[in-house]
Design an enzyme around this catalytic site. Structure first.
Site, PDB file in Angstrom:
ATOM      1  N   SER A  18       2.093  -7.060   1.705  1.00  0.00           N
ATOM      2  CA  SER A  18       1.912  -7.951   3.191  1.00  0.00           C
ATOM      3  C   SER A  18       1.835  -9.501   2.624  1.00  0.00           C
ATOM      4  O   SER A  18       2.434 -10.143   3.478  1.00  0.00           O
ATOM      5  CB  SER A  18       0.506  -7.716   3.648  1.00  0.00           C
ATOM      6  N   ARG A  22       4.828 -12.513   3.744  1.00  0.00           N
ATOM      7  CA  ARG A  22       4.311 -13.747   4.570  1.00  0.00           C
ATOM      8  C   ARG A  22       4.652 -15.132   3.833  1.00  0.00           C
ATOM      9  O   ARG A  22       5.216 -16.143   4.334  1.00  0.00           O
ATOM     10  CB  ARG A  22       2.882 -13.561   5.110  1.00  0.00           C
ATOM     11  N   GLY A  92       9.267  -2.166   7.716  1.00  0.00           N
ATOM     12  CA  GLY A  92       8.518  -2.576   9.056  1.00  0.00           C
ATOM     13  C   GLY A  92       7.824  -3.588   9.317  1.00  0.00           C
ATOM     14  O   GLY A  92       8.289  -4.471  10.244  1.00  0.00           O
ATOM     15  N   ARG A 120      11.564   4.259  13.949  1.00  0.00           N
ATOM     16  CA  ARG A 120      10.195   3.679  14.228  1.00  0.00           C
ATOM     17  C   ARG A 120      10.101   2.869  15.611  1.00  0.00           C
ATOM     18  O   ARG A 120      11.057   1.971  15.941  1.00  0.00           O
ATOM     19  CB  ARG A 120       9.659   2.970  13.040  1.00  0.00           C
ATOM     20  N   GLN A 167       0.870  -6.266  12.438  1.00  0.00           N
ATOM     21  CA  GLN A 167       2.214  -6.627  12.641  1.00  0.00           C
ATOM     22  C   GLN A 167       2.439  -6.875  14.085  1.00  0.00           C
ATOM     23  O   GLN A 167       3.054  -8.025  14.303  1.00  0.00           O
ATOM     24  CB  GLN A 167       3.074  -5.157  12.389  1.00  0.00           C
ATOM     25  N   ASP A 318      -3.024   2.125   5.051  1.00  0.00           N
ATOM     26  CA  ASP A 318      -1.891   2.472   4.214  1.00  0.00           C
ATOM     27  C   ASP A 318      -2.562   3.864   3.092  1.00  0.00           C
ATOM     28  O   ASP A 318      -1.797   4.394   2.292  1.00  0.00           O
ATOM     29  CB  ASP A 318      -1.494   1.318   3.617  1.00  0.00           C
ATOM     30  N   LYS A 345       4.654   5.533  10.699  1.00  0.00           N
ATOM     31  CA  LYS A 345       4.742   4.956   9.338  1.00  0.00           C
ATOM     32  C   LYS A 345       5.985   5.269   8.992  1.00  0.00           C
ATOM     33  O   LYS A 345       6.699   5.722   9.796  1.00  0.00           O
ATOM     34  CB  LYS A 345       3.697   5.181   8.417  1.00  0.00           C
ATOM     35  N   ARG A 349       3.233  10.609   8.461  1.00  0.00           N
ATOM     36  CA  ARG A 349       2.310  10.862   7.199  1.00  0.00           C
ATOM     37  C   ARG A 349       1.182  11.897   7.351  1.00  0.00           C
ATOM     38  O   ARG A 349       0.700  12.450   6.304  1.00  0.00           O
ATOM     39  CB  ARG A 349       1.469   9.553   6.825  1.00  0.00           C
ATOM     40  N   ARG A 391       4.444   5.964  -0.472  1.00  0.00           N
ATOM     41  CA  ARG A 391       3.001   6.221  -0.523  1.00  0.00           C
ATOM     42  C   ARG A 391       2.765   7.834  -0.461  1.00  0.00           C
ATOM     43  O   ARG A 391       1.818   8.161  -1.262  1.00  0.00           O
ATOM     44  CB  ARG A 391       2.340   5.630   0.563  1.00  0.00           C
TER      45      ARG A 391
HETATM   46  C1  S3P Z   1       1.297  -4.304   7.636  1.00  0.00           C
HETATM   47  C2  S3P Z   1       0.524  -3.960   8.722  1.00  0.00           C
HETATM   48  C3  S3P Z   1       0.408  -2.366   8.621  1.00  0.00           C
HETATM   49  C4  S3P Z   1       0.549  -1.604   7.590  1.00  0.00           C
HETATM   50  C5  S3P Z   1       1.832  -2.511   6.893  1.00  0.00           C
HETATM   51  C6  S3P Z   1       1.882  -3.572   6.486  1.00  0.00           C
HETATM   52  C7  S3P Z   1       1.460  -6.042   7.511  1.00  0.00           C
HETATM   53  O1  S3P Z   1       1.093  -1.908   9.847  1.00  0.00           O
HETATM   54  O2  S3P Z   1       0.566  -0.502   7.841  1.00  0.00           O
HETATM   55  O3  S3P Z   1       1.997  -1.213   5.830  1.00  0.00           O
HETATM   56  O4  S3P Z   1       1.861  -6.377   6.430  1.00  0.00           O
HETATM   57  O5  S3P Z   1       1.368  -6.332   8.333  1.00  0.00           O
HETATM   58  P1  S3P Z   1       0.463  -1.951  11.164  1.00  0.00           P
HETATM   59  O6  S3P Z   1       0.313  -3.712  11.775  1.00  0.00           O
HETATM   60  O7  S3P Z   1       1.460  -1.461  12.165  1.00  0.00           O
HETATM   61  O8  S3P Z   1      -0.672  -1.402  11.430  1.00  0.00           O
END
Ligand code: S3P
Length: 432
Positions: A18, A22, A92, A120, A167, A318, A345, A349, A391
């Site tokens: 994450s 960013r 995603g 998704r 997200q 996760d 996801k 999952r 995962r």
């Molecule tokens: C993430 C947010 C999560 C997480 C994903 C990474 C992120 O998703 O499951 O692996 O980096 O912002 P959601 O925002 O859909 O919960």
């Protein structure tokens, strides 16, 4: 009797996924030279890097050893229309956060991804951004990529998000940043807050406030071009979770995992396994680049079943696949609910974990929003499917490392999405 399993060593895990996404996005949106170290070189983050390159940003290859890269940012105003569709691969986070950044650009571009990502939901992102004035065109199935982001003038928003999703929250905050308009997001509970932390480290004003019914995040962009950043990305707690689970299931040894991000919005898994009877030491606690970091120390422990409910899920989202697989080795019946998000996801999952557990001989029942897993001490054997999900592959890889079990993962290579070198590291710390 199989030879006892000893899990021991002093290791690190790759950089946080994450934070890496960013750091790359902010470096590309800033003006000047950013210095980034410890980036995760996994496939998802390589997707972010290549999407940014297609927008004209000079992002170097991500080094395999996490060594420093320098990104020469030209400001988000310097991004240019891409010549092709932007391929987000399996990621995603790339697709959803980039939608936020791209929503205010004066050019159109189309985001797409692999089969899993194209399956998704995306309206959770386009819907709040449309309320800000952004325009999108679904080029394929409703609510799915490929989606064309048609440039637009954005205005301020107060968005009440139905989910604790980083997200969704980040897409809105980044849209506010790109357009230079104030935004606020209320979520039912605080989701991972890396976007807010980086914004603050860059001198922006982001306020977080408990409203009683949830958490409100308010962002008033300062209106100047972002300055370059210097980031040292800590180890990914979601990757560390697999090694913690491996050490818990062992018969002997002690594993130290250095330099792991222990941001409280990410450590739910460690709290849950402690409730199952584990003891996770957090030593050498410090702050690095605005994130809390520590060394984790873990030893084998007998586990007992627990109930995991809604509020506990977002901080461990996760890691729920690994937790459910650990439950197969806990005494009693573990019940996980409030985890319906797992169905959207990288794969479903809930179905993937329950199917695979049954395939190796564990009693597991799917619930609409979770599952029930009955612990067993019997040897477990069978072939499991990764469903193109890193995962899922790693969770069953951990179970397969236990002596007496014979578990084959059909596509072990999918771990590269978030944890390149996972199988080698497992071999090294188990000595097998
Ligand atoms: C993430 C947010 C999560 C997480 C994903 C990474 C992120 O998703 O499951 O692996 O980096 O912002 P959601 O925002 O859909 O919960």
């Amino acid at each position: 009797m199989p030879t006892p399993l000893r899990v021991a060593g002093d290791v690190t895990v790759p950089g946080d996924k994450s934070i890496t996404h960013r750091a790359l996005m902010f470096a590309a949106a800033a003006r000047g030279e950013s210095r980034l170290r410890g980036l995760l070189p996994g496939a998802d983050c390589r997707s972010t890097a290549s999407v940014l390159r297609a927008l004209g940003c000079a992002v170097p290859e991500l080094p395999a050893d996490g060594s420093e890269i320098r990104v020469q940012g030209r400001g988000i105003g310097g991004w240019t229309a891409p010549a092709q569709w932007l391929d987000c691969g399996n990621s995603g986070t790339t697709a959803r956060l980039m939608m936020g950044l791209l929503a205010s650009r004066p050019f159109a571009c189309t985001l797409t991804g692999d089969d899993s990502l194209r399956g998704r939901p995306m309206r959770r992102i386009t819907e709040p951004l449309m309320r800000m004035g952004a325009r999108f065109r679904e080029a394929g199935a409703p609510d799915r990529l490929p989606i064309e982001v048609v440039g637009g003038r954005l205005h301020s928003i107060h968005y009440a998000s139905p989910k604790a999703s980083a997200q969704i929250k980040s897409a809105v905050l980044l849209a506010g940043l790109g357009a230079g308009v104030p935004v606020s997001v209320t979520e039912p509970m605080l989701s991972r807050d890396h976007t807010e932390r980086i914004l603050r480290a860059l001198g922006e004003t982001v306020e977080t406030e408990d409203t009683g019914a949830g958490v409100r995040i308010q962002f008033h962009p300062g209106g100047r071009t972002l300055p370059p950043l210097a980031v040292e990305v800590p180890g990914d707690p979601s990757s560390a979770a697999f090694l913690v689970a491996l050490a818990l299931l062992a018969d002997e040894g002690e594993l130290r995992i250095r330099n792991v991000c222990v941001n409280p919005t990410r450590t739910g898994f460690f709290r849950l396994v402690e409730r199952m009877g584990a003891r996770i030491g957090m030593e050498n606690a410090r702050t690095s680049g605005g994130e809390p970091v520590a060394d984790l120390v873990v030893r084998p422990a007998p586990l007992r079943a627990i109930d995991v409910g809604g509020d506990e899920v977002p901080d461990a989202i996760d890691e729920i696949p690994m937790l459910a697989v650990l439950a197969a080795r806990a005494q009693g019946e573990t019940r996980i609910t409030g985890a319906g998000e797992l169905r959207v996801k990288e794969t479903d999952r809930i179905a993937a974990v329950a199917d695979n557990l049954r395939a190796v001989g564990v009693q597991a029942q799917e619930l609409e929003d979770g599952m029930v897993v009955r612990g067993t001490e019997a040897p477990l054997a069978g072939r499991v499917r990764a469903f193109h999900d890193h995962r899922i592959a790693m969770a069953f890889g951990v179970l397969g490392a236990q002596p007496g079990n014979a578990i084959e993962v059909d596509h072990p290579e999918v771990v590269d999405v978030s944890f390149p070198g996972f199988w080698e590291l497992v071999r090294r710390i188990t000595g097998r």
